[in-house]
Design a protein around this motif. Structure first.
Motif, mmCIF file in Angstrom:
data_model
loop_
_atom_site.group_PDB
_atom_site.id
_atom_site.type_symbol
_atom_site.label_atom_id
_atom_site.label_comp_id
_atom_site.label_asym_id
_atom_site.label_seq_id
_atom_site.Cartn_x
_atom_site.Cartn_y
_atom_site.Cartn_z
ATOM 1 N N UNK A 74 0.859 -1.186 0.000
ATOM 2 C CA UNK A 74 0.000 0.000 0.000
ATOM 3 C C UNK A 74 0.896 1.237 0.000
ATOM 4 N N UNK A 75 0.661 2.117 -0.970
ATOM 5 C CA UNK A 75 1.372 3.395 -1.044
ATOM 6 C C UNK A 75 0.368 4.522 -0.848
ATOM 7 N N UNK A 76 0.765 5.500 -0.025
ATOM 8 C CA UNK A 76 -0.108 6.644 0.241
ATOM 9 C C UNK A 76 0.382 7.858 -0.548
ATOM 10 N N UNK A 77 -0.578 8.616 -1.071
ATOM 11 C CA UNK A 77 -0.293 9.814 -1.855
ATOM 12 C C UNK A 77 -1.018 11.011 -1.245
ATOM 13 N N UNK A 78 -0.592 12.207 -1.623
ATOM 14 C CA UNK A 78 -1.194 13.428 -1.108
ATOM 15 C C UNK A 78 -2.712 13.365 -1.245
ATOM 16 N N UNK A 79 -3.394 13.797 -0.181
ATOM 17 C CA UNK A 79 -4.849 13.751 -0.200
ATOM 18 C C UNK A 79 -5.399 12.424 0.259
ATOM 19 N N UNK A 80 -4.511 11.534 0.774
ATOM 20 C CA UNK A 80 -4.888 10.208 1.276
ATOM 21 C C UNK A 80 -5.374 9.260 0.180
ATOM 22 N N UNK A 81 -4.963 9.513 -1.046
ATOM 23 C CA UNK A 81 -5.171 8.524 -2.097
ATOM 24 C C UNK A 81 -4.217 7.356 -1.828
ATOM 25 N N UNK A 82 -4.636 6.151 -2.210
ATOM 26 C CA UNK A 82 -3.802 4.967 -2.005
ATOM 27 C C UNK A 82 -3.680 4.181 -3.311
ATOM 28 N N UNK A 83 -2.486 3.676 -3.539
ATOM 29 C CA UNK A 83 -2.271 2.726 -4.626
ATOM 30 C C UNK A 83 -1.936 1.384 -3.983
ATOM 31 N N UNK A 84 -2.736 0.379 -4.314
ATOM 32 C CA UNK A 84 -2.583 -0.950 -3.733
ATOM 33 C C UNK A 84 -2.209 -1.945 -4.823
ATOM 34 N N UNK A 85 -1.234 -2.781 -4.526
ATOM 35 C CA UNK A 85 -0.836 -3.852 -5.448
ATOM 36 C C UNK A 85 -0.960 -5.181 -4.717
ATOM 37 N N UNK A 86 -1.517 -6.184 -5.388
ATOM 38 C CA UNK A 86 -1.673 -7.515 -4.812
ATOM 39 C C UNK A 86 -0.825 -8.490 -5.630
ATOM 40 N N UNK A 87 -0.428 -9.584 -5.001
ATOM 41 C CA UNK A 87 0.519 -10.511 -5.607
ATOM 42 C C UNK A 87 0.088 -11.166 -6.892
ATOM 43 N N UNK A 88 -1.205 -11.123 -7.205
ATOM 44 C CA UNK A 88 -1.655 -11.720 -8.463
ATOM 45 C C UNK A 88 -1.545 -10.756 -9.633
ATOM 46 N N UNK A 89 -0.987 -9.556 -9.382
ATOM 47 C CA UNK A 89 -0.802 -8.583 -10.450
ATOM 48 C C UNK A 89 -1.883 -7.520 -10.508
ATOM 49 N N UNK A 90 -2.964 -7.697 -9.769
ATOM 50 C CA UNK A 90 -4.034 -6.702 -9.772
ATOM 51 C C UNK A 90 -3.637 -5.481 -8.955
ATOM 52 N N UNK A 91 -4.054 -4.307 -9.454
ATOM 53 C CA UNK A 91 -3.739 -3.043 -8.781
ATOM 54 C C UNK A 91 -5.012 -2.219 -8.621
#
Length: 399
Positions: A74-91
């Motif tokens: 889980x990566x956090x970005x300005x404004x509390x947006x999140x980018x999530x990556x899962x081990x099956x390749x889905x984001x």
């Protein structure tokens, strides 16, 4: 003389009184000056409209700290947006409540809009994580019916109508899921056998997240998935507090030397075969974390290989006869209470060292739905191996 005086008089009159035309011009000029003094200052220019937020403009702030989990980030970005990556390749991109969806989000990235309050939960192992986060209310649709739940809070939600059955993983009730306004489907890895179901859900606008905690190489990594669901639900502080407390309880056990005692974990199938865990399975690894040695450590596992296997009783006899501890897995055919019940399944077990020394135990049926109970299981295993006389949570002694 008279004519001269009259001419002079006309000249003087003409010079001393300006023509009417000049007077009117002067009045007009004065009027214009007065108007100029009363004119309001010009209005300031209108501010430029703010530019729409774009995917490329999201500014990285930090990443979620993980101790053991490797199957998500889980990566956090300005404004509390999140980018999530899962081990099956889905984001995934998690958009905070009330915030705009950035422009230019890549097509392969699923957008999740908070609050996520209508979840279709098929992966039963994740329910215990929702329970710990006090977020069972966010799960409105279930992949199992009431009788399939061993977690009391989940069963109560089903009975009260707060959670409804929406079909199993391979036959979901699409109409009911749409009517409920489902905003996320959490599937088990069984969905990989029915990819058309995942594709149909996504075509209907329902993002799908596959629960892959079972792929974690470290047993505690499975439990750290609570941090992923906390990020989705905005409950990061609760997850951090829980996991820190868990590590405080387990660290003294993890730091102790191995007892050297061997443990066999098994159940007997309806055909008389014995089901055991491979060395890479999380139960086998948990035995090692608790200070024991798994009896079948030579049964290696790897990619594409099941974590359990069946063997004939002769092979089990050879590998577990001298094990210090026997633990019967009750998940399939129910709990045992006595050694005699175990011997009814196979009288050969009477020759085993653990049976003769009275060191035979059985699991509770709810162990495998209560995912966070793994910490207590490790504690129970350590208690059995150390001989301490303290209450157990998931193991009970066979008399």
């Amino acid at each position: 003389m008279l004519r001269l005086r009259l001419h002079r008089k006309r000249v003087m009159t003409k010079g001393s009184c300006p023509p009417l035309r000049s007077l009117l011009a002067l009045l007009v000029l004065l009027s214009l000056c007065g108007c100029a003094q009363q004119t309001e200052p010009p209005l300031p220019p209108e501010p430029e409209a703010p530019q729409a937020l774009s995917w490329d403009a999201l500014e990285y702030e930090r990443s979620l700290d993980l101790l053991y989990a490797e199957q998500f980030s889980v990566e956090y970005y300005t404004g509390n947006y999140q980018k999530i990556a899962v081990g099956d390749g889905n984001r995934y991109l998690v958009v905070p409540e009330g915030a705009e969806i950035p422009s230019g989000v890549p097509e392969e990235i699923a957008v999740l809009r908070q609050p996520l309050d209508s979840i279709y939960l098929v992966a039963t192992s994740a329910m215990d994580l929702f329970r710990q986060l006090d977020a069972i209310g966010a799960v409105t649709l279930s992949g199992v019916d009431t009788s399939g739940w061993y977690i009391p809070a989940a069963r109560e939600a089903m009975e009260a109508g707060r959670m409804t059955y929406a079909g199993k993983y391979n036959a979901p009730d699409y109409e009911r899921i749409l009517d409920a306004g489902c905003d996320l489907a959490v599937e088990s890895t069984m969905i990989y056998h029915n990819p058309e179901v995942k594709e149909q859900l996504e075509r209907l606008g329902i993002p799908v997240l596959v629960e892959r905690s079972s792929y974690e190489s470290h047993p505690l990594g499975r439990m750290e998935w609570i941090k992923l669901y906390a990020a989705l639900l905005g409950k990061e502080a609760e997850a951090e507090s829980y996991f820190n407390g868990l590590m405080e309880r387990l660290t003294p056990i993890l730091e102790q030397e191995n007892t050297g005692k061997t443990v066999a974990f098994f159940y007997i199938t309806s055909t008389g075969a014995v089901n055991v865990r491979r060395s890479g399975d999380y139960i086998a690894k948990s035995i090692g974390l608790a200070g024991g040695i798994y009896a079948f450590s030579d049964l290696e596992s790897g990619d594409g290989v099941k974590s359990t296997m069946n063997m004939q009783m002769e092979s089990f006899y050879e590998g577990a006869r001298n094990a210090d501890v026997l633990i019967y897995n009750s998940a399939i055919d129910g709990e045992l209470q006595t050694v005699d019940q175990l011997l009814e399944k196979s009288g050969v077990l009477a020759d085993f060292k653990a049976v003769q020394t009275g060191n035979v135990w059985c699991t509770g049926k709810n162990l495998f739905q209560e995912s966070l109970g793994l910490g207590d299981l490790i504690t129970d295993l350590h208690t059995v191996l150390s001989g301490a006389d303290v209450p157990l949570t998931y193991l009970h002694h066979l008399d």
